[in-house]
Write an enzyme that holds these catalytic residues in place. Structure first.
Site, short mmCIF file in Angstrom:
data_model
loop_
_atom_site.label_atom_id
_atom_site.label_comp_id
_atom_site.label_asym_id
_atom_site.label_seq_id
_atom_site.Cartn_x
_atom_site.Cartn_y
_atom_site.Cartn_z
N LYS A 22 0.92 -1.25 0.10
CA LYS A 22 0.00 -0.07 0.12
C LYS A 22 0.96 1.25 -0.08
O LYS A 22 0.53 2.03 -0.72
CB LYS A 22 -0.95 -0.02 1.19
CG LYS A 22 -1.71 1.34 1.57
CD LYS A 22 -2.36 1.29 2.89
CE LYS A 22 -3.12 2.60 3.08
NZ LYS A 22 -2.30 3.46 3.97
N ASN A 23 1.88 1.09 1.18
CA ASN A 23 2.80 2.77 0.93
C ASN A 23 3.45 2.82 -0.17
O ASN A 23 3.55 3.91 -0.59
CB ASN A 23 3.49 2.39 2.20
CG ASN A 23 2.63 2.63 3.57
OD1 ASN A 23 1.69 3.09 3.51
ND2 ASN A 23 3.42 2.23 4.68
N ARG A 97 -4.69 10.82 3.06
CA ARG A 97 -3.33 11.43 3.36
C ARG A 97 -2.25 11.13 2.26
O ARG A 97 -1.20 12.16 2.12
CB ARG A 97 -2.90 10.95 4.61
CG ARG A 97 -1.71 11.55 5.25
CD ARG A 97 -1.30 11.28 6.43
NE ARG A 97 -0.17 11.94 6.93
CZ ARG A 97 -0.21 13.35 7.54
NH1 ARG A 97 -1.61 13.83 7.38
NH2 ARG A 97 1.02 14.12 7.68
N ASP A 121 -5.55 8.35 8.90
CA ASP A 121 -5.65 7.73 10.42
C ASP A 121 -5.48 8.72 11.21
O ASP A 121 -4.62 9.64 11.44
CB ASP A 121 -4.51 6.66 10.46
CG ASP A 121 -4.95 5.35 9.77
OD1 ASP A 121 -6.08 5.12 9.67
OD2 ASP A 121 -3.80 4.76 9.47
N ASP A 319 4.47 0.77 11.76
CA ASP A 319 3.23 0.26 11.27
C ASP A 319 2.70 -1.06 12.16
O ASP A 319 1.88 -1.82 11.81
CB ASP A 319 3.07 0.17 10.00
CG ASP A 319 2.54 1.39 9.30
OD1 ASP A 319 2.34 2.34 10.31
OD2 ASP A 319 2.57 1.57 8.00
N MET A 341 6.82 7.28 17.41
CA MET A 341 6.54 8.12 16.32
C MET A 341 5.05 8.77 16.59
O MET A 341 4.78 9.94 16.42
CB MET A 341 6.62 7.52 14.93
CG MET A 341 6.42 8.46 13.84
SD MET A 341 6.49 7.54 12.33
CE MET A 341 8.33 7.14 12.26
#
Length: 434
Positions: A22-23, A97, A121, A319, A341
């Site tokens: 996905k990223n 985003r 998110d 993640d 983070m």
């Protein structure tokens, strides 16, 4: 609104193949705006966030052809810059985003870019300073309208320069790289993120004609070129899905093979799971996880409690910390989970506590988990998915729990995981979408 109903406590078995990353998809799809020639991307995950980005590019004027479910061609020959000022664009872009990365290509190719404050998110502050400071160093003028929460950039011409990023932001680095590849002169980016997905973006840009050296390090050198051409690019498998499946196998005591993992790109992830006591074996490019009755968390050499913490690559990706936290609830031993983070990502632990987990939330960034060694199962309950990663962690907890669980707000899970219910059903999971 859909939800998942899950009957937990069943062992799973079989093979499962991770979706495309996905990223990475969000980055390389935005990169298609840099060229007027055709670019074909394969192994695209069929998920909400990625599909929304593809639709957004189509609205901007990119010619899009869905060759198959996971293959798509893009041709950004006629981009409509006026659409970027529309209310419709602001509404669509603000809900995703990842679409912030259209700014770098638009600025590089057209000298202007517009964007609303992005959503995504709700996991804590996710500032965009790194993006805009990088653009300014390249010669862009930045404007922000606080009343409309709208960003705009313009330039009379970008120019290569040296920059030291204030943080190794993955999307920030990607956006600056996307702008710099067409900026005349040499750009040096120090403290660059170097995640595999960013490496993939750089490799794709090189195949389009960009000149980038230092790929895989935190020091990138870019020689600007006049234009970029087309290419074919295949996405890596999603490392977050791979980690999720490893955790799922451990929690449910299941024997599972994860196919086509691009193992060499997983970095520290397999070793981090081994520290949790989870056995896994590499078989070619597959990962085999045997059924385990129990798994024991290692301690440090001096006997102190293990800490699992996120860090910029090649450290552990943030993640996956939600997955490590949930599998620790049924491990033997204790662990400190340190999410550095984001300050809101551990707040889902109250749901696990309701299921019977023994967790102490020390502060917004740290949680201590006292494992129950599967002596007491988690109990089924009604849960709500707060974000993509916590949603899947709760799904894993529900699969291992005794009794029935209902997970609401599964739109969050669908944003990042393709057909997760059907794929788990193929492994024998008792899950249905209602």
């Amino acid at each position: 609104m859909h939800c998942f109903e899950i009957e937990g406590g069943h062992r799973l078995s079989g093979e499962i193949t991770p979706q495309g990353a996905k990223n990475e998809a969000l980055q390389v799809i935005c990169a298609t705006l840099l060229s007027k020639e055709e670019i074909i991307i394969s192994n695209i995950p069929d998920i909400v966030d990625v599909n929304n980005l593809i639709d957004l590019l189509g609205d901007i004027g990119v010619e899009i052809n869905r060759i198959s479910r996971d293959v798509c061609s893009f041709k950004a020959e006629n981009v409509d810059l006026d659409y970027l000022q529309s209310i419709e664009f602001r509404k669509k872009a603000s809900s995703l985003r990842g679409s912030i990365m259209i700014m770098g290509p638009l600025l590089a190719r057209y000298g202007k870019a517009y964007f609303p404050k992005p959503g995504g998110d709700k996991i804590g502050r996710r500032r965009l300073d790194t993006h805009f400071i990088g653009f300014e160093k390249l010669g862009a003028r930045f404007h922000y309208n606080p009343n409309e929460i709208f960003y705009s950039l313009e330039t009379d011409g970008l120019k290569g320069t040296y920059m030291l990023l204030d943080e190794a932001s993955v999307t920030g680095t990607a956006n600056v790289v996307l702008a710099a590849v067409l900026a005349p002169g040499k750009t040096t980016i120090y403290n660059a993120a170097c995640e595999p997905y960013l490496q993939q973006l750089c490799k794709m840009l090189v195949s389009m004609g960009a000149i980038i050296t230092g790929i895989g390090s935190n020091l990138l050198h870019i020689e600007g070129v006049e234009s970029l051409g087309g290419c074919k690019h295949r996405l890596l498998p999603d490392m977050i899905e791979i980690g999720s499946f490893i955790g799922m196998a451990a929690m449910t005591g299941s024997e599972i093979t994860i196919k086509d993992c691009a193992y060499d790109e997983l970095g520290i992830i397999p070793e981090a799971f081994r520290k949790m006591g989870i056995k896994l074996e590499r078989k070619g490019d597959d990962i085999y996880i045997p059924a385990q009755e129990e798994y024991e968390i290692e301690t440090f050499i001096d006997g102190s409690i293990m800490t699992i913490a996120d860090a910029p690559w090649p450290g552990l990706t943030p993640d996956l910390l939600s997955i490590f936290l949930v599998i620790a609830t049924q491990a033997k031993g204790s662990v400190l989970i340190h999410q550095k983070m984001f300050e809101s990502r551990l707040f889902f632990v109250d749901k696990l506590i309701d299921m019977g987990a023994r967790i102490i939330l020390c502060d917004p960034h740290r949680a201590t988990v006292i494992g129950m060694n599967k002596e007491t199962s988690l109990r089924g309950t009604t849960l709500t998915s707060p974000d993509i990663r916590a949603g899947v962690a709760l799904l894993i907890a529900a699969l291992s729990a005794k009794g029935k669980s209902t997970i609401q707000n599964i739109t969050q899970i669908d944003r990042g995981y393709q057909d997760i219910d059907k794929r788990l059903q193929n492994l024998g999971a008792k899950i249905k979408r209602v």
